[in-house]
Design a protein around this motif. Structure first.
Motif, PDB file in Angstrom:
ATOM      1  N   PRO A 223       7.088   5.922 -21.987  1.00  0.00           N
ATOM      2  CA  PRO A 223       8.276   5.582 -23.052  1.00  0.00           C
ATOM      3  C   PRO A 223       9.272   6.233 -22.839  1.00  0.00           C
ATOM      4  O   PRO A 223      10.473   6.674 -22.149  1.00  0.00           O
TER       5      PRO A 223
ATOM      6  N   ILE B 154      10.598   7.262 -19.489  1.00  0.00           N
ATOM      7  CA  ILE B 154      11.757   6.284 -19.125  1.00  0.00           C
ATOM      8  C   ILE B 154      12.975   5.985 -19.522  1.00  0.00           C
ATOM      9  O   ILE B 154      14.067   5.893 -18.621  1.00  0.00           O
ATOM     10  N   MET B 155      12.726   5.654 -20.986  1.00  0.00           N
ATOM     11  CA  MET B 155      13.984   5.645 -21.616  1.00  0.00           C
ATOM     12  C   MET B 155      14.470   7.099 -21.036  1.00  0.00           C
ATOM     13  O   MET B 155      16.079   6.488 -20.975  1.00  0.00           O
TER      14      MET B 155
ATOM     15  N   SER C  53      22.461  -5.008 -28.655  1.00  0.00           N
ATOM     16  CA  SER C  53      21.397  -3.896 -29.018  1.00  0.00           C
ATOM     17  C   SER C  53      20.913  -3.053 -29.488  1.00  0.00           C
ATOM     18  O   SER C  53      21.913  -1.924 -28.102  1.00  0.00           O
TER      19      SER C  53
ATOM     20  N   PHE D 102      18.337   0.383 -29.192  1.00  0.00           N
ATOM     21  CA  PHE D 102      17.068   1.372 -28.487  1.00  0.00           C
ATOM     22  C   PHE D 102      17.085   2.031 -28.675  1.00  0.00           C
ATOM     23  O   PHE D 102      17.849   3.054 -28.327  1.00  0.00           O
TER      24      PHE D 102
ATOM     25  N   ASN E 296      12.407   5.733 -28.144  1.00  0.00           N
ATOM     26  CA  ASN E 296      11.252   5.373 -27.511  1.00  0.00           C
ATOM     27  C   ASN E 296      10.516   3.938 -26.925  1.00  0.00           C
ATOM     28  O   ASN E 296       9.674   3.119 -26.501  1.00  0.00           O
ATOM     29  N   THR E 297      12.306   3.429 -26.836  1.00  0.00           N
ATOM     30  CA  THR E 297      12.764   2.120 -25.687  1.00  0.00           C
ATOM     31  C   THR E 297      11.569   1.117 -26.932  1.00  0.00           C
ATOM     32  O   THR E 297      12.297  -0.428 -27.288  1.00  0.00           O
ATOM     33  N   ASP E 298      11.621   1.338 -28.228  1.00  0.00           N
ATOM     34  CA  ASP E 298      12.061   0.131 -29.791  1.00  0.00           C
ATOM     35  C   ASP E 298      13.342  -0.485 -29.385  1.00  0.00           C
ATOM     36  O   ASP E 298      14.313   0.856 -29.068  1.00  0.00           O
ATOM     37  N   ASN E 299      13.596  -1.991 -29.848  1.00  0.00           N
ATOM     38  CA  ASN E 299      14.729  -2.178 -29.787  1.00  0.00           C
ATOM     39  C   ASN E 299      14.387  -2.123 -31.211  1.00  0.00           C
ATOM     40  O   ASN E 299      14.096  -3.653 -31.874  1.00  0.00           O
TER      41      ASN E 299
ATOM     42  N   VAL F 149      20.026  -5.337 -33.291  1.00  0.00           N
ATOM     43  CA  VAL F 149      20.224  -6.514 -32.997  1.00  0.00           C
ATOM     44  C   VAL F 149      21.370  -7.445 -33.729  1.00  0.00           C
ATOM     45  O   VAL F 149      21.313  -7.338 -35.089  1.00  0.00           O
TER      46      VAL F 149
ATOM     47  N   VAL G 159      19.892   4.231 -26.677  1.00  0.00           N
ATOM     48  CA  VAL G 159      21.121   3.311 -26.011  1.00  0.00           C
ATOM     49  C   VAL G 159      21.956   2.051 -26.759  1.00  0.00           C
ATOM     50  O   VAL G 159      20.743   1.221 -27.071  1.00  0.00           O
TER      51      VAL G 159
END
Lengths: 188, 174
Positions: B26, B29-30, B95, B97, B100-103, B106, B143
């Motif tokens: 993750p 990728i992020m 959003s 992020f 580690n890609t966790d949202n 929001v 992000v």
């Protein structure tokens, strides 16, 4: 030499087993819910509760909206289970759903928007043909009257139904989103 | 070395490789996504306003042609970041992020109730003394993504103007 080869083969075996098992465990299966010809991956937009789910989301739903904001249904076939065919015309019909807004977008098999003359890439809750609660659109490579979503002439495609801010009832049971029926009409 | 010992070593090695790859995937990728945004924006903590997706859009798969995206790769190592947007005309979501890609957060137009969006993004140790709302990221980098739906084409010009005023600025209001 023999030792070196044995070491190499052990290392390759470790890599193959380690990475192969990871690929198998991150496959996009087992989390799909089917609603007619539409499928939804219930992991996308979920809070990552563990390392496997986090890795699956990274691979299949990076930067996806939280489920409470949007859910996503895919279709690669019509209601009769036949692969969507660029030679055919399809009618999509449905009823309004408990959500903020929705859209149906057409993608090529390379997952990108396709080139078409009217530069129309989706039909939405705002642009679909309506009769009361019911809506309708057509998908075809041949121009159609009304709400028409252009399909490619000679390449495969699939459809993505996005539902924004679905109700709690839909979140609990995606079938309640009532994705549109996909009915095949005439084919060239 | 006996065969059983070799098998055990291979299995142990496979488990280790499996675990390392699982946890490394993750963030890797992020990081690619972050690098892409940094390149387009010209740095961290700068908003990049994406034009509406068309058949020419090839940066991400399955882009939505109905959404106006603004992306910002944030870096909180030098301080918190101020996120702002004008009062939305329709659907708007922001959003956050983590690396580690966790949202992790929001905000949407329902919460704004017609007001402009104005929130701090901070690490836990930076939040003290900041006026609410404060969105917390556990990772220094990540992000921020603004999404606005173009529900009515007649409002596209206004929405595009609003999109250009969605911001991501380090340390203070500009």
């Amino acid at each position: 030499m023999g030792r070196w080869l044995r070491g190499l083969s052990m290392a390759l075996a470790m890599l193959g087993l380690g990475l192969g098992s990871l690929v198998l465990m991150l496959r996009p299966t087992g989390h799909m819910v089917e609603v007619g010809p539409w499928r939804i991956d219930t992991r996308v937009g979920s809070a990552a509760a563990g390392p496997y789910l986090r890795a699956q989301i990274a691979l299949h739903g990076l930067l996806a909206l939280d489920k409470r904001e949007a859910i996503y249904f895919f279709a690669t076939t019509d209601d009769a289970g036949r692969t969507l065919d660029p030679r055919c015309t399809y009618t999509l019909e449905g009823r309004d759903l408990e959500a903020r807004w929705w859209s149906v977008t057409l993608y090529g098999l390379d997952h990108y928007l396709i080139t078409n003359a009217p530069k129309r890439f989706s039909i939405t809750a705002t642009t679909a043909e309506r009769q009361g609660e019911r809506y309708r659109m057509s998908v075809s490579a041949v121009p159609q009257p009304g709400a028409w979503l252009p399909a490619p002439v000679d390449r495969g495609f699939d459809l993505l139904f996005r539902v924004y801010r679905p109700s709690p009832a839909i979140l609990a049971d995606p079938a309640k989103a009532r994705p549109p029926a996909i009915v095949r009409g005439a084919c060239r | 070395m006996s065969w059983s010992r070799r098998i055990l070593i291979v299995l142990a090695g496979a488990v280790l490789i499996h675990a390392v790859a699982l946890f490394a995937l993750p963030p890797l990728i992020m990081n690619r996504a972050i690098e892409g945004i940094v390149e387009r924006a010209g740095g961290f903590n700068r908003a990049v306003h994406q034009p509406r997706a068309t058949d020419k859009s090839r940066t991400i798969v399955r882009p939505s042609p109905d959404i106006l995206y603004t992306a910002c790769a944030f870096d909180l190592s030098a301080g918190p970041v101020w996120l702002t947007a004008p009062p939305p005309l329709g659907y708007l979501s922001l959003s956050v992020f983590a690396a580690n890609t966790d949202n992790v957060a929001v905000l949407n137009e329902t919460a704004l109730a017609g007001r402009p969006l104005a929130a701090w993004l901070a690490l836990p140790g930076q939040a003290a003394g900041l006026p609410a709302p404060v969105l917390i990221s556990q990772s220094p980098r990540g992000v921020v993504l603004y999404r606005a739906i173009v529900e009515d084409e007649a409002q596209l010009a206004q929405q595009t103007d609003q999109q250009k005023r969605q911001r991501c600025d380090q340390k203070g209001r500009l």
